[in-house]
Structure formats: structure tokens, C-alpha cells
Design a protein around this motif. Structure first.
Motif, mmCIF file in Angstrom:
data_model
loop_
_atom_site.group_PDB
_atom_site.id
_atom_site.type_symbol
_atom_site.label_atom_id
_atom_site.label_comp_id
_atom_site.label_asym_id
_atom_site.label_seq_id
_atom_site.Cartn_x
_atom_site.Cartn_y
_atom_site.Cartn_z
ATOM 1 N N VAL A 42 10.445 -9.101 -0.739
ATOM 2 C CA VAL A 42 9.877 -10.114 -1.622
ATOM 3 C C VAL A 42 10.406 -11.490 -1.240
ATOM 4 N N GLU A 43 9.503 -12.440 -1.093
ATOM 5 C CA GLU A 43 9.894 -13.815 -0.781
ATOM 6 C C GLU A 43 10.427 -14.480 -2.053
ATOM 7 N N GLY A 44 11.724 -14.789 -2.053
ATOM 8 C CA GLY A 44 12.340 -15.365 -3.241
ATOM 9 C C GLY A 44 13.027 -14.326 -4.108
ATOM 10 N N GLY A 45 13.154 -13.086 -3.596
ATOM 11 C CA GLY A 45 13.808 -12.017 -4.345
ATOM 12 C C GLY A 45 14.401 -10.986 -3.408
ATOM 13 N N GLU A 46 14.865 -9.877 -3.969
ATOM 14 C CA GLU A 46 15.512 -8.837 -3.178
ATOM 15 C C GLU A 46 14.673 -7.569 -3.068
ATOM 16 N N GLY A 47 13.584 -7.478 -3.836
ATOM 17 C CA GLY A 47 12.740 -6.299 -3.784
ATOM 18 C C GLY A 47 12.216 -6.051 -2.382
ATOM 19 N N GLY A 48 12.148 -4.784 -1.994
ATOM 20 C CA GLY A 48 11.657 -4.433 -0.671
ATOM 21 C C GLY A 48 12.718 -4.429 0.410
ATOM 22 N N ASP A 93 0.858 -1.186 0.000
ATOM 23 C CA ASP A 93 0.000 0.000 0.000
ATOM 24 C C ASP A 93 0.894 1.235 0.000
ATOM 25 N N LEU A 94 0.898 1.951 -1.122
ATOM 26 C CA LEU A 94 1.754 3.128 -1.245
ATOM 27 C C LEU A 94 1.388 4.214 -0.235
ATOM 28 N N GLU A 95 0.098 4.372 0.022
ATOM 29 C CA GLU A 95 -0.342 5.481 0.874
ATOM 30 C C GLU A 95 -0.036 5.259 2.348
ATOM 31 N N THR A 96 0.026 3.999 2.774
ATOM 32 C CA THR A 96 0.326 3.728 4.180
ATOM 33 C C THR A 96 1.783 3.326 4.397
ATOM 34 N N CYS A 115 12.469 6.086 -5.068
ATOM 35 C CA CYS A 115 11.889 4.944 -4.363
ATOM 36 C C CYS A 115 10.406 4.883 -4.686
ATOM 37 N N LEU A 116 9.866 3.661 -4.820
ATOM 38 C CA LEU A 116 8.423 3.519 -5.012
ATOM 39 C C LEU A 116 7.658 4.183 -3.878
ATOM 40 N N PHE A 117 8.158 3.974 -2.658
ATOM 41 C CA PHE A 117 7.487 4.487 -1.470
ATOM 42 C C PHE A 117 8.060 5.844 -1.081
ATOM 43 N N SER A 118 8.002 6.757 -2.027
ATOM 44 C CA SER A 118 8.449 8.129 -1.805
ATOM 45 C C SER A 118 7.640 9.043 -2.705
ATOM 46 N N GLY A 119 7.248 10.184 -2.196
ATOM 47 C CA GLY A 119 6.512 11.141 -3.002
ATOM 48 C C GLY A 119 7.409 11.997 -3.875
ATOM 49 N N LYS A 120 8.718 11.827 -3.742
ATOM 50 C CA LYS A 120 9.659 12.667 -4.476
ATOM 51 C C LYS A 120 9.912 12.131 -5.880
ATOM 52 N N GLY A 121 10.197 13.053 -6.797
ATOM 53 C CA GLY A 121 10.545 12.695 -8.158
ATOM 54 C C GLY A 121 11.157 13.895 -8.849
ATOM 55 N N PHE A 122 12.037 13.644 -9.809
ATOM 56 C CA PHE A 122 12.773 14.722 -10.463
ATOM 57 C C PHE A 122 12.706 14.503 -11.968
ATOM 58 N N ASN A 123 12.069 15.443 -12.664
ATOM 59 C CA ASN A 123 11.793 15.242 -14.080
ATOM 60 C C ASN A 123 12.979 15.661 -14.938
ATOM 61 N N VAL A 124 13.324 14.790 -15.881
ATOM 62 C CA VAL A 124 14.473 15.068 -16.752
ATOM 63 C C VAL A 124 14.209 16.269 -17.654
ATOM 64 N N LYS A 125 12.937 16.556 -17.926
ATOM 65 C CA LYS A 125 12.608 17.706 -18.772
ATOM 66 C C LYS A 125 12.824 19.017 -18.023
ATOM 67 N N GLY A 174 11.832 3.157 2.602
ATOM 68 C CA GLY A 174 10.649 3.712 1.962
ATOM 69 C C GLY A 174 9.626 4.168 2.988
ATOM 70 N N THR A 175 8.891 5.212 2.641
ATOM 71 C CA THR A 175 7.881 5.736 3.560
ATOM 72 C C THR A 175 6.496 5.604 2.926
ATOM 73 N N VAL A 176 6.020 6.669 2.287
ATOM 74 C CA VAL A 176 4.711 6.627 1.634
ATOM 75 C C VAL A 176 4.779 7.383 0.315
ATOM 76 N N SER A 177 3.808 7.123 -0.557
ATOM 77 C CA SER A 177 3.662 7.879 -1.798
ATOM 78 C C SER A 177 2.179 8.088 -2.040
ATOM 79 N N LYS A 178 1.729 9.327 -1.890
ATOM 80 C CA LYS A 178 0.310 9.629 -2.027
ATOM 81 C C LYS A 178 -0.051 10.190 -3.402
ATOM 82 N N ASN A 179 0.947 10.344 -4.283
ATOM 83 C CA ASN A 179 0.669 10.948 -5.583
ATOM 84 C C ASN A 179 0.728 9.956 -6.738
ATOM 85 N N HIS A 180 0.800 8.646 -6.429
ATOM 86 C CA HIS A 180 0.813 7.636 -7.487
ATOM 87 C C HIS A 180 0.076 6.386 -7.028
#
Length: 239
Positions: A172-178, A163-166, A197-207, A226-232
Motif C-alpha cells: 500500500v502506498e502510504g501504509g504497510e499493508g501488502g 486480485d485474490l484469484e491470481t 493471510c488474505l491471499f491464502s485459501g487456508k482458514g481455521f474455524n474457532v467452532k 501471499g499466494t492466491v485465494s479462490k474461495n473468497h
């Protein structure tokens, strides 16, 4: 994906294939060696085979992988391999045809099975199956998927529903994600935004910032956890 569909990104905001390749070229100059194409669903992007070809030819890129729902993989697997795709992860949560149809909004399970076979025939290996575990997941589904993967020579990874918002996520079980302690990943959105980070509201546009500066800003903003992301949502940021 929501039952009512999703709001599409305006076409003029979407990076062209050439712009994506240029971002990756400059990223490779900064030390990036592995690329994974996700979605949404990457195989619905017009020119996806050409994009893979351009990325695979970037000096310094050692691996080009893809996460897909597998529905169109039967059609594209051979061409993707020729273009330079290394391997695929395929999202699959059940082997029950009716449950699959309900989960995927009318998807056909047999299309995915044909896609898996086509990926194997093309040499897009090792093939990994991504399975999302939810509170409503059935034990018989999990057991059936484990047996299917064992029979077919596939790896399987279990991903607990996030849950991105919370900020609710786990390793990941069987992987390294998370696993935040070892994460060195960045995510390029379709509109040119680089997220630390997926769980971050930050982003920087190349344009807005330029490619190199956007990379450096994203790296500098990478959180210890990771924390939260409320914009995606996962359907527009990629899981």
C-alpha cells in the motif's frame, strides 16, 4: 460489490457479538494488542457500538480501529468514540458525485463527507482515506483526492487493485499493508474462520478447532508471501 448483489452468509453461521468478543479476549491472552473492524461494511452490523465497547474493555487491547465506507459514520461517530473506538479509515475513490454513485451502487458522496466531519469532531483521529487505484482511475480524481485530504488534514493511502484469484497485490502506498516481510496480521471472518493471510485459501474455524487452537493453526500457516485465494471475494472477506 457485484451489480447483482451478493449471497448472504446464513445467520446461524455468523458469530454473535459475544462470541467475537470472546475470540478477541483469548487472542489478547496470546499477545494480540490491536483490532481493526472491517467488512463488508461494519456499521451495518446490528449492535456495532456495543461490540466496540466490549472489545475496548478487553485487557491487553490497546487500539480498536475501523475501516468503513463512511456512509453511516455521521450517525455513529460520537457513540463509537465513547465506546472506545480509536480511529477510522474511510474508503473513498473519487470526489465526483456521479462516479461515486456508480462505484458504490447509488451511494451519496455527501454522506461520506458528513461522516468524515463527524469522525473528526468525535476525535476518531488520525483519519486515513483509503483509495483504490485501478487501470481506469483518472488522474484528476487522484489529484482532487490528494488536495481534499491536504485541505482537511487527512492522510491518504493508495491501494492498487488486487486480485485474490491470481495473487496480484502490492504494498500500500502510504501504509504497510501488502508488505509480507513485516505482516503479523490475522483475519477473523464473520463465521469464525481465522485466516492467516488474505491471499491464502487456508482458514481455521474457532467452532471446529476451539479458539486458542484456531489461532495457533493460523499462525503456523502464515505464509512467507501471499499466494492466491479462490474461495473468497473481497466483498465478503474484507479488503
Amino acid at each position: 460489490m457485484p451489480a447483482g448483489g451478493i449471497e448472504l452468509m446464513p445467520k446461524d453461521e455468523v458469530l454473535s457479538l459475544e462470541e467475537i468478543a470472546e475470540v478477541i479476549r483469548q487472542g489478547a491472552m496470546l499477545g494480540i494488542t490491536k483490532i481493526r473492524l472491517t467488512g463488508g461494511e461494519p456499521l451495518v452490523r446490528k449492535g456495532i457500538v456495543h461490540l466496540v465497547e466490549m472489545i475496548s474493555q478487553v485487557e491487553g487491547i490497546q487500539e480498536v480501529a475501523m475501516t468503513t465506507n463512511g456512509v453511516l459514520l455521521d450517525k455513529y461517530a460520537a457513540d463509537l468514540k465513547k465506546a472506545g473506538l480509536t480511529r477510522v479509515n474511510i474508503s473513498l475513490d473519487t470526489l465526483d458525485a456521479e462516479d461515486f454513485k456508480n462505484i458504490t451502487r447509488l451511494g451519496n458522496l455527501e454522506d461520506v463527507k458528513r461522516g468524515i466531519a463527524a469522525a473528526r469532531d468525535a476525535g476518531l483521529t488520525p483519519i486515513k482515506i483509503n483509495t483504490v487505484k485501478t487501470p481506469s482511475s483518472k488522474k484528476q480524481d487522484i489529484d482532487a483526492l490528494k488536495q481534499f485530504c491536504a485541505n482537511e488534514g487527512l492522510s491518504i493511502r493508495f491501494i492498487r487493485q488486487m486480485d485474490l484469484e491470481t495473487g496480484d497485490f502490492s504494498v500500500v502506498e502510504g501504509g504497510e499493508g501488502g508488505n509480507c516481510k513485516i505482516c503479523n496480521r490475522l483475519r477473523l471472518m464473520a463465521n469464525g474462520e481465522i485466516k492467516p493471510c488474505l491471499f491464502s485459501g487456508k482458514g481455521f474455524n474457532v467452532k471446529e478447532h476451539g479458539i486458542k487452537e484456531a489461532f495457533m493453526l493460523a499462525l503456523g500457516a502464515k505464509p512467507a508471501r501471499g499466494t492466491v485465494s479462490k474461495n473468497h471475494k473481497f466483498y465478503n472477506i474484507g479488503g
